[in-house]
Design a protein around this motif. Structure first.
Motif, mmCIF file in Angstrom:
data_model
loop_
_atom_site.group_PDB
_atom_site.id
_atom_site.type_symbol
_atom_site.label_atom_id
_atom_site.label_comp_id
_atom_site.label_asym_id
_atom_site.label_seq_id
_atom_site.Cartn_x
_atom_site.Cartn_y
_atom_site.Cartn_z
ATOM 1 N N TYR A 37 0.827 -1.204 0.000
ATOM 2 C CA TYR A 37 0.000 0.000 0.000
ATOM 3 C C TYR A 37 0.865 1.261 0.000
ATOM 4 O O TYR A 37 0.528 2.247 -0.660
ATOM 5 C CB TYR A 37 -0.953 0.016 1.200
ATOM 6 C CG TYR A 37 -1.811 1.260 1.225
ATOM 7 C CD1 TYR A 37 -2.891 1.384 0.357
ATOM 8 C CD2 TYR A 37 -1.506 2.322 2.065
ATOM 9 C CE1 TYR A 37 -3.662 2.538 0.344
ATOM 10 C CE2 TYR A 37 -2.272 3.474 2.064
ATOM 11 C CZ TYR A 37 -3.347 3.577 1.205
ATOM 12 O OH TYR A 37 -4.093 4.725 1.187
ATOM 13 N N LYS A 41 -0.537 2.997 -3.050
ATOM 14 C CA LYS A 41 -1.530 3.977 -2.568
ATOM 15 C C LYS A 41 -2.946 3.639 -3.034
ATOM 16 O O LYS A 41 -3.745 4.512 -3.324
ATOM 17 C CB LYS A 41 -1.169 5.409 -3.008
ATOM 18 C CG LYS A 41 0.203 5.864 -2.592
ATOM 19 C CD LYS A 41 0.326 6.000 -1.109
ATOM 20 C CE LYS A 41 1.683 6.565 -0.744
ATOM 21 N NZ LYS A 41 2.142 6.208 0.562
ATOM 22 N N ASP A 42 -3.232 2.342 -3.103
ATOM 23 C CA ASP A 42 -4.553 1.878 -3.510
ATOM 24 C C ASP A 42 -4.853 0.620 -2.695
ATOM 25 O O ASP A 42 -4.155 -0.391 -2.831
ATOM 26 C CB ASP A 42 -4.547 1.571 -5.008
ATOM 27 C CG ASP A 42 -5.878 1.041 -5.528
ATOM 28 O OD1 ASP A 42 -6.465 0.144 -4.871
ATOM 29 O OD2 ASP A 42 -6.318 1.492 -6.591
ATOM 30 N N LYS A 43 -5.871 0.690 -1.835
ATOM 31 C CA LYS A 43 -6.163 -0.407 -0.913
ATOM 32 C C LYS A 43 -6.452 -1.720 -1.631
ATOM 33 O O LYS A 43 -5.918 -2.764 -1.278
ATOM 34 C CB LYS A 43 -7.339 -0.039 -0.007
ATOM 35 C CG LYS A 43 -7.014 1.035 0.997
ATOM 36 C CD LYS A 43 -8.220 1.373 1.847
ATOM 37 C CE LYS A 43 -7.862 2.485 2.838
ATOM 38 N NZ LYS A 43 -8.997 2.831 3.697
#
Length: 188
Positions: A37, A41-43
């Motif tokens: 993550y 930066k994207d769950k």
């Protein structure tokens, strides 16, 4: 079975022991997810990368082979996660974060370090990274903690690709030597 070492569990996974995989998954899912993550930066994508890493581990394909004499299992697993995260970023053609002076290693290590379980090793790693010259610290941060390729680093920093490769190679050698000295290990 949960008292087994990571290396012992890994060997059992290679023999298709589902319980061993579940134990390692429980031990490392949070760390691998956080690590991925931090890069992506994207769950949802980080979750997919983490699942892919464990799938590769189970299948024994695409992850290489872990050898206990070459280092910690967690480091090996983080390297696989890093590579899978970079592959994801490349596939999605996402723009990787550019270096900003405020991201200096002197101010604070990337939060990935906060997730590493062994505080002593984290402190030791921070201390040896701080001993590197600034340009080498920057290469380590960009390559390992922000997931930039060597070509992207060269472009972002406005330096030749050969210089990036040389600085990374030299930084890694210095880190290896400094850690060995800190631990009292004789360098070959």
């Amino acid at each position: 079975m949960s008292t087994l070492t990571d290396a012992e569990l890994y060997e059992r996974i290679r023999e298709q022991d589902k319980e061993a995989l579940e134990i390692l998954y429980t031990r490392y899912e949070r760390l691998l997810y956080s690590f991925s993550y931090n890069m992506i930066k994207d769950k949802q994508a980080a979750e997919e990368v983490m699942q892919d890493v464990f799938f590769k581990l189970w299948r024994g394909k695409g992850a290489g082979t872990y050898t206990e004499s070459r280092g910690k299992f967690s480091s090996w697993l983080l390297t696989i996660t890093r590579n899978a995260s970079i592959d994801h970023l490349r596939k999605k053609k996402m723009e990787i974060y550019e270096w900003e002076e405020r991201d200096s290693v002197h101010e604070q290590m990337p939060s990935v370090e906060e997730e590493i379980e062994n505080k002593e090793e984290r402190t030791e790693l921070q201390a040896v990274i701080h001993k590197l010259p600034d340009e080498q610290q920057r290469m380590i941060c960009l390559f390992y903690f922000q997931g930039m390729s060597q070509s992207q680093i060269a472009e972002a920093c406005g330096i030749p690709l050969g210089t990036v490769k040389g600085r990374l190679r030299l930084a890694l050698k210095k880190l290896k030597d400094m850690v060995a000295v800190e631990r009292g290990i004789e360098i070959e």
